[in-house]
Design a protein around this motif. Structure first.
Motif, PDB file in Angstrom:
ATOM      1  N   GLY A 122       4.343  -2.528  16.497  1.00  8.88           N
ATOM      2  CA  GLY A 122       5.367  -1.487  16.458  1.00  8.88           C
ATOM      3  C   GLY A 122       6.593  -1.936  17.230  1.00  8.88           C
ATOM      4  O   GLY A 122       6.692  -3.080  17.652  1.00  8.88           O
ATOM      5  N   PRO A 123       7.555  -1.028  17.393  1.00  8.17           N
ATOM      6  CA  PRO A 123       8.744  -1.397  18.153  1.00  8.17           C
ATOM      7  C   PRO A 123       8.397  -1.588  19.631  1.00  8.17           C
ATOM      8  O   PRO A 123       7.493  -0.931  20.142  1.00  8.17           O
ATOM      9  CB  PRO A 123       9.690  -0.203  17.972  1.00  8.17           C
ATOM     10  CG  PRO A 123       8.937   0.826  17.243  1.00  8.17           C
ATOM     11  CD  PRO A 123       7.562   0.357  16.932  1.00  8.17           C
ATOM     12  N   ASN A 124       9.120  -2.473  20.300  1.00  6.52           N
ATOM     13  CA  ASN A 124       8.832  -2.738  21.710  1.00  6.52           C
ATOM     14  C   ASN A 124       9.545  -1.702  22.582  1.00  6.52           C
ATOM     15  O   ASN A 124      10.573  -1.966  23.188  1.00  6.52           O
ATOM     16  CB  ASN A 124       9.283  -4.150  22.064  1.00  6.52           C
ATOM     17  CG  ASN A 124       8.824  -4.567  23.447  1.00  6.52           C
ATOM     18  OD1 ASN A 124       8.196  -3.786  24.159  1.00  6.52           O
ATOM     19  ND2 ASN A 124       9.142  -5.786  23.826  1.00  6.52           N
ATOM     20  N   TRP A 125       8.959  -0.498  22.642  1.00  2.00           N
ATOM     21  CA  TRP A 125       9.612   0.574  23.408  1.00  2.00           C
ATOM     22  C   TRP A 125       9.682   0.260  24.878  1.00  2.00           C
ATOM     23  O   TRP A 125      10.588   0.714  25.580  1.00  2.00           O
ATOM     24  CB  TRP A 125       8.869   1.898  23.196  1.00  2.00           C
ATOM     25  CG  TRP A 125       9.130   2.481  21.840  1.00  2.00           C
ATOM     26  CD1 TRP A 125       8.220   2.729  20.861  1.00  2.00           C
ATOM     27  CD2 TRP A 125      10.404   2.892  21.300  1.00  2.00           C
ATOM     28  NE1 TRP A 125       8.815   3.238  19.749  1.00  2.00           N
ATOM     29  CE2 TRP A 125      10.168   3.355  19.992  1.00  2.00           C
ATOM     30  CE3 TRP A 125      11.708   2.879  21.792  1.00  2.00           C
ATOM     31  CZ2 TRP A 125      11.192   3.829  19.167  1.00  2.00           C
ATOM     32  CZ3 TRP A 125      12.723   3.344  20.974  1.00  2.00           C
ATOM     33  CH2 TRP A 125      12.458   3.806  19.686  1.00  2.00           C
ATOM     34  N   VAL A 126       8.719  -0.521  25.376  1.00  2.00           N
ATOM     35  CA  VAL A 126       8.738  -0.848  26.810  1.00  2.00           C
ATOM     36  C   VAL A 126      10.015  -1.613  27.150  1.00  2.00           C
ATOM     37  O   VAL A 126      10.657  -1.361  28.167  1.00  2.00           O
ATOM     38  CB  VAL A 126       7.485  -1.662  27.191  1.00  2.00           C
ATOM     39  CG1 VAL A 126       7.541  -2.071  28.656  1.00  2.00           C
ATOM     40  CG2 VAL A 126       6.238  -0.854  26.927  1.00  2.00           C
ATOM     41  N   LEU A 127      10.396  -2.529  26.256  1.00  2.00           N
ATOM     42  CA  LEU A 127      11.627  -3.285  26.484  1.00  2.00           C
ATOM     43  C   LEU A 127      12.826  -2.343  26.469  1.00  2.00           C
ATOM     44  O   LEU A 127      13.712  -2.420  27.324  1.00  2.00           O
ATOM     45  CB  LEU A 127      11.788  -4.366  25.406  1.00  2.00           C
ATOM     46  CG  LEU A 127      13.007  -5.259  25.541  1.00  2.00           C
ATOM     47  CD1 LEU A 127      12.920  -6.121  26.787  1.00  2.00           C
ATOM     48  CD2 LEU A 127      13.166  -6.148  24.321  1.00  2.00           C
ATOM     49  N   VAL A 128      12.822  -1.403  25.516  1.00  2.00           N
ATOM     50  CA  VAL A 128      13.933  -0.448  25.418  1.00  2.00           C
ATOM     51  C   VAL A 128      14.001   0.404  26.682  1.00  2.00           C
ATOM     52  O   VAL A 128      15.066   0.581  27.288  1.00  2.00           O
ATOM     53  CB  VAL A 128      13.762   0.449  24.172  1.00  2.00           C
ATOM     54  CG1 VAL A 128      14.857   1.493  24.120  1.00  2.00           C
ATOM     55  CG2 VAL A 128      13.766  -0.410  22.916  1.00  2.00           C
ATOM     56  N   ARG A 129      12.834   0.903  27.100  1.00  2.00           N
ATOM     57  CA  ARG A 129      12.804   1.697  28.330  1.00  2.00           C
ATOM     58  C   ARG A 129      13.286   0.862  29.505  1.00  2.00           C
ATOM     59  O   ARG A 129      14.006   1.343  30.385  1.00  2.00           O
ATOM     60  CB  ARG A 129      11.387   2.182  28.603  1.00  2.00           C
ATOM     61  CG  ARG A 129      10.908   3.289  27.661  1.00  2.00           C
ATOM     62  CD  ARG A 129       9.471   3.647  27.991  1.00  2.00           C
ATOM     63  NE  ARG A 129       8.776   4.289  26.893  1.00  2.00           N
ATOM     64  CZ  ARG A 129       8.425   5.582  26.880  1.00  2.00           C
ATOM     65  NH1 ARG A 129       8.717   6.357  27.897  1.00  2.00           N
ATOM     66  NH2 ARG A 129       7.796   6.098  25.851  1.00  2.00           N
TER      67      ARG A 129
END
Lengths: 335, 441, 165
Positions: free
Chosen positions: C130-137
């Motif tokens: 999935g999308p790398n939300w951790v990076l976005v956060r």
């Protein structure tokens, strides 16, 4: 002041001494521990291979081996014996004890693929003692006088899939020689087909039905457990070059030029085709190639290896049963 | 402000003043150093089974970045065994100076002063890092070479010339010690001014005069000044992190360069050791090959080209935004300070990313330091394939954010206006984003 | 009276810290809507050699059934994925295949799990589910860090000014 300095010096010397002592005592103790065993380091052939390549032994005298690997996973086994293969992991020690009851020269070898030159990781154990030497009868291809280096393309191949079941229906009509093991061993399927085709008693059979008979003969000379053994041996030892599906496209050879039958006759070792003129092995799914070869020829190639082609020699490693199993497995690619 | 002087408490004061605790630690680290060299030279060639690899590159290297520097500045330097044999010769005594020292005591050549050679040494470690990090023999030979070099240099040159000008770790530790929470300073300037003997300067192995000491980068926390000061005028302060940084201090050019080299190194190391680019790893490992030359070129290009030019651009913009009298050089030296918190936190985050994963190797090599199949404490063979967990990933993110916050704050403090800080903060953001992507992207 | 004003001062001084912490917690923990896409069967051939995986990056969607085939091309290699209970070990010539469901999102490193030489500890690839939300956060958190730096600086200079006057 002087007293403190003296204490300080003693302490430094003591601490460093302890550090060195741990090492030295450990070293000597290791030497002692290993006195009654042979320590062998396994390394990729490019880095030196086995650190010990020849071992002397006596019959009925156990030898203790302490094996370790300096780089990648290796394995240790002794050809033509029942000694179970031992896996050797980097930095870890594994011990094994060997016991021979017959004198002779044995070959130990690496059982886990460790690069292109994996098969070069071999050494010998010379076992001396009372009793008859372990001898191997000369391989069948020599007895039969088969030149295993000539081309052996099949003159004929089946048009469609063969059915040993159908072939078994004609069992009673067959000439007696076909069930002779000798016949199976020294003839290629194509040869047998041509001989059967020429039999007047079988003139009513269609070409395909004759092929079914040949397939049935091949089935008669093997067994499911042999095929299974052959399959395991093939996967562990052959597939890296010959390919997991037998297409001759294994990961160790896929950068080599393809086998081209037109060009093959001019097999110039100095040709510029990559690694010293090496080419990929034959395609076992190619019926033309496989059905033109006799079991004796295949086992000969396995025993002797293909000098200069990169095919290792397995004579000192596989037993006759293992080679027969392998050969019967090879035919399953082509049928 | 907000400083706690450890010499004011009898217990800590006694602990620091006495030579014994430090001496014992030094003796232990020296013995450990000898042991490490022996293990590296004669132990298993498989890194994960060799005390030298695991203790130097996992235990010590991580402890230095996770513990010694962030909580003690140059505290490692005060117990480092490397300069010890030479220093004992210089002082003529192991415990305290006897006055009968030995050594030519030459001054270190002026042209070679500063952190330049240290930065070069650190770059060299990076260029050969893939081999040093994985070969116990090479690690041991480097340690041996370093301790011999330090010894020889201390016989020729005065004091800790090796530590001051050559030791790559000294450069690293010194740079980031500026952000650390420990400092040695004088208590009353007046007392020093009236003291004509300068016993502290004479005693200082680092060649520092405590009264003039401004940056903790230069002080090895050896506590000699504290011990020889007749007026008890030396303080060992616990201070807020980053106290050396601010509008009143600046970095020298070599420190700025060192700071940039450190940023480049942490970027390249993250890419090589944690990235998914196999060819980069192979290139870094095959020293001397064409691909290694490519890797070295890339490394040097990042260190000498990309980062310096980005940073110079930022500094140039900040100069333009500043008042008329400021020069590029001045601005560069001021803003060089930003590289300290930025780099320190990036190195810590990098360390967290692998230390947690590889820590399971530490106990097994105590159990079997030479990889000879021993099992001293029952941990042999217990090493596992480590995993990075969401916890460690978030720690890395938070550490990088703290670094960015800290760097931006320092940039703000230095700047005349918030506008002037903007280019430098942009640079910090770019670097942090790069690190973030390499570590968790 | 005095302590009251000190307290007030303290609150006044530190309101921004609470704000930043609150925002940071929000950025870290705010749940995101799960993207709804149909789980697919995905097949990947990963070739392992000293010391790399090819491909080194694999990207899938959450919920996909991933079939990985590990092909070792020189020596014995393994492949284990951080955070997933998944491991493959393959000898050259004996490729191994196994299937798992990518039910956790994020970026996970996969590593060689069988020692294969010096650079083995760094033989790493990445699996992105999935999308790398951790990076976005993380990036948003970084922006907040810069914002916090401005605020903290403004506050401290305010205080300095007020104490000076």
């Amino acid at each position: 002041m002087v007293k403190k300095e003296r204490i300080a010096r003693v302490l430094v010397v003591l601490f460093v001494f302890i550090a060195v002592l741990i090492f030295v005592v450990g070293w000597l103790k290791n030497q002692n521990l290993n006195a009654d065993s042979i320590q062998i380091h396994a390394r990729m052939p490019e880095n030196g291979g086995w650190s010990v390549t020849s071992i002397n032994a006596e019959t009925n005298q156990p030898i203790h081996l302490k094996l370790t690997s300096d780089d990648v996973v290796h394995g240790f086994a002794i050809g033509k014996t029942n000694h179970p293969a031992v896996d050797i992991f980097p930095g870890e020690f594994v011990e094994t004890t060997l016991l021979f009851d017959k004198p002779g020269t044995y070959t130990f070898y690496c059982t886990r693929w460790c690069g292109v030159n994996h098969w070069r990781m071999r050494g010998t154990i010379d076992v001396r003692g009372e009793g008859p030497l372990v001898t191997n009868p000369p391989p069948a291809y020599l007895q039969l006088g088969i030149d295993i280096d000539t081309e052996h393309e099949a003159e004929v191949i089946p048009a469609t899939d063969v059915s040993p079941q159908t072939g078994s229906l004609f069992a009673d009509d067959l000439p007696s020689y076909v069930l002779d093991q000798e016949t199976y061993f020294s003839n290629s399927p194509a040869k047998i087909w041509m001989r059967l085709r020429a039999e007047p008693t079988l003139s009513e059979l269609s070409d395909q039905e004759v092929w079914d008979v040949v397939a049935w003969i091949w089935q008669k000379n093997t067994s499911p457990s042999m095929i299974e053994t052959g399959q395991t041996l093939y996967a562990e030892n052959c597939a890296a070059c010959h390919g997991e599906t037998g297409k001759g496209d294994g990961i160790m050879v896929r950068d080599l030029p393809k086998h081209d039958s037109d060009e093959h006759s001019t097999n110039d070792p100095h040709s510029e085709s990559g690694m010293g003129g090496l080419i990929r092995p034959h395609d076992f799914t190619d019926a033309n190639h496989v059905l033109g070869a006799s079991p004796a020829l295949f086992s000969g190639k396995i025993i002797r290896g293909g000098m200069g082609t990169g095919m290792p020699y397995w004579g000192p490693i596989f037993t006759e049963e293992q080679i027969n199993a392998l050969v019967s497995y090879i035919y399953t690619f082509a049928w | 402000m907000n400083r706690v002087d450890l010499t004011r408490f009898p217990k800590t004061s006694a602990l620091l003043r006495s030579r014994w605790p430090q001496f014992l630690l030094r003796a232990v680290t020296l013995a450990g150093f000898v042991f490490t060299i022996l293990a590296g030279l004669f132990g298993s060639v498989v890194g994960s089974h060799n005390f030298a690899i695991i203790f130097v590159w996992i235990a010590w290297w991580s402890a230095l970045k996770l513990f010694f520097i962030p909580f003690g500045g140059r505290s490692w330097c005060s117990i480092c065994p490397i300069p010890m044999p030479g220093e004992w010769m210089q002082k003529g005594g192991l415990f305290s100076p006897s006055g009968k020292g030995f050594g030519l005591g030459k001054r270190w050549p002026k042209k070679l002063r500063g952190n330049w050679l240290q930065a070069g040494g650190f770059l060299l470690i990076g260029l050969f890092g893939a081999v040093t990090l994985t070969s116990a023999r090479v690690t041991a030979l480097i340690l041996l070479f370093i301790i011999i070099l330090a010894f020889v240099l201390s016989l020729v040159f005065e004091r800790r010339s090796f530590c001051n000008y050559l030791c790559p770790i000294g450069g690293f530790t010194g740079l980031y010690a500026q952000a650390g929470p420990v400092e040695v300073r004088v208590k009353e300037k007046q007392v020093c001014a009236e003291h004509s003997e300068k016993t502290c300067y004479t005693a200082c192995p680092w060649g520092q005069y405590p009264l003039a000491l401004k940056s903790s980068a230069d002080c090895g926390l050896c506590m000699e000044c504290l011990r020889v000061c007749p007026s008890d005028n030396i303080a060992v302060n616990l201070r807020p992190w980053g106290s050396d940084l601010g509008p009143k201090s600046k970095q020298s050019l070599d420190e700025v360069f060192l700071g940039l080299v450190m940023l480049a190194s942490v970027l390249v190391d993250s890419a090589v050791f944690l990235g998914p680019w196999g060819q980069l790893k192979t290139a870094a490992y095959e020293i001397g090959s064409l691909s290694w030359l490519g890797f070295a070129g890339l490394f040097l290009f990042v260190s000498f080209g990309v980062l310096p030019s980005l940073f110079s651009t930022a500094v140039w913009a900040a100069t333009k935004l500043g008042s008329a009298k400021t020069t590029f050089r001045k601005t560069l030296m001021n803003y060089g300070q930003v590289l300290v918190p930025l780099g320190l936190m990036a190195w810590i985050a990098f360390t967290v990313s692998f230390a947690f994963v590889k820590f399971s190797y530490v106990l097994p090599v105590i159990s079997d330091p030479f990889g000879w199949g021993w099992n001293l404490i029952g941990f042999t063979g217990k090493a596992q394939v480590g995993q990075s967990t969401p916890f460690s990933i978030w720690i890395q993110i938070l550490l990088l954010c703290v670094g960015l916050f800290w760097a931006s704050r320092v940039a703000n403090q230095i700047s005349e206006t918030s506008k002037q800080a903007f280019p430098i903060i942009t640079f910090s953001c770019l670097f942090s984003a790069g690190m973030l992507w390499l570590l968790i992207g | 009276m005095k302590s009251d004003s000190v307290l007030k001062n303290l609150v006044k001084k530190n309101w921004w810290i609470s704000l930043i912490v609150l925002l940071a917690l929000l950025i870290i923990f705010i749940p995101l809507p799960q993207s709804q896409n149909d789980a697919a069967d995905r097949h990947f051939q990963v070739e392992a050699s000293m010391f790399q995986f090819i491909p080194g990056r694999i990207q899938v969607n959450q919920g996909d059934r991933i079939t990985l085939e590990l092909i070792s091309t020189d020596v014995v290699h393994g492949l284990s994925i951080d955070g997933y209970d998944f491991e493959l070990i393959a000898d050259p010539g004996q490729s191994q295949t196994a299937t798992f469901i990518a039910n956790k999102t994020g970026v996970f490193r996969f590593r060689c799990s069988i020692a294969c030489g010096n650079m083995h500890p760094f033989m790493i690839g990445k699996l992105q589910v999935g999308p790398n939300w951790v990076l976005v956060r993380g990036i948003i958190l970084g922006v907040l860090a810069v914002f916090a730096a401005f605020l903290s600086f403004r506050q401290s200079s305010h205080i300095q000014k007020s104490t000076v006057s």
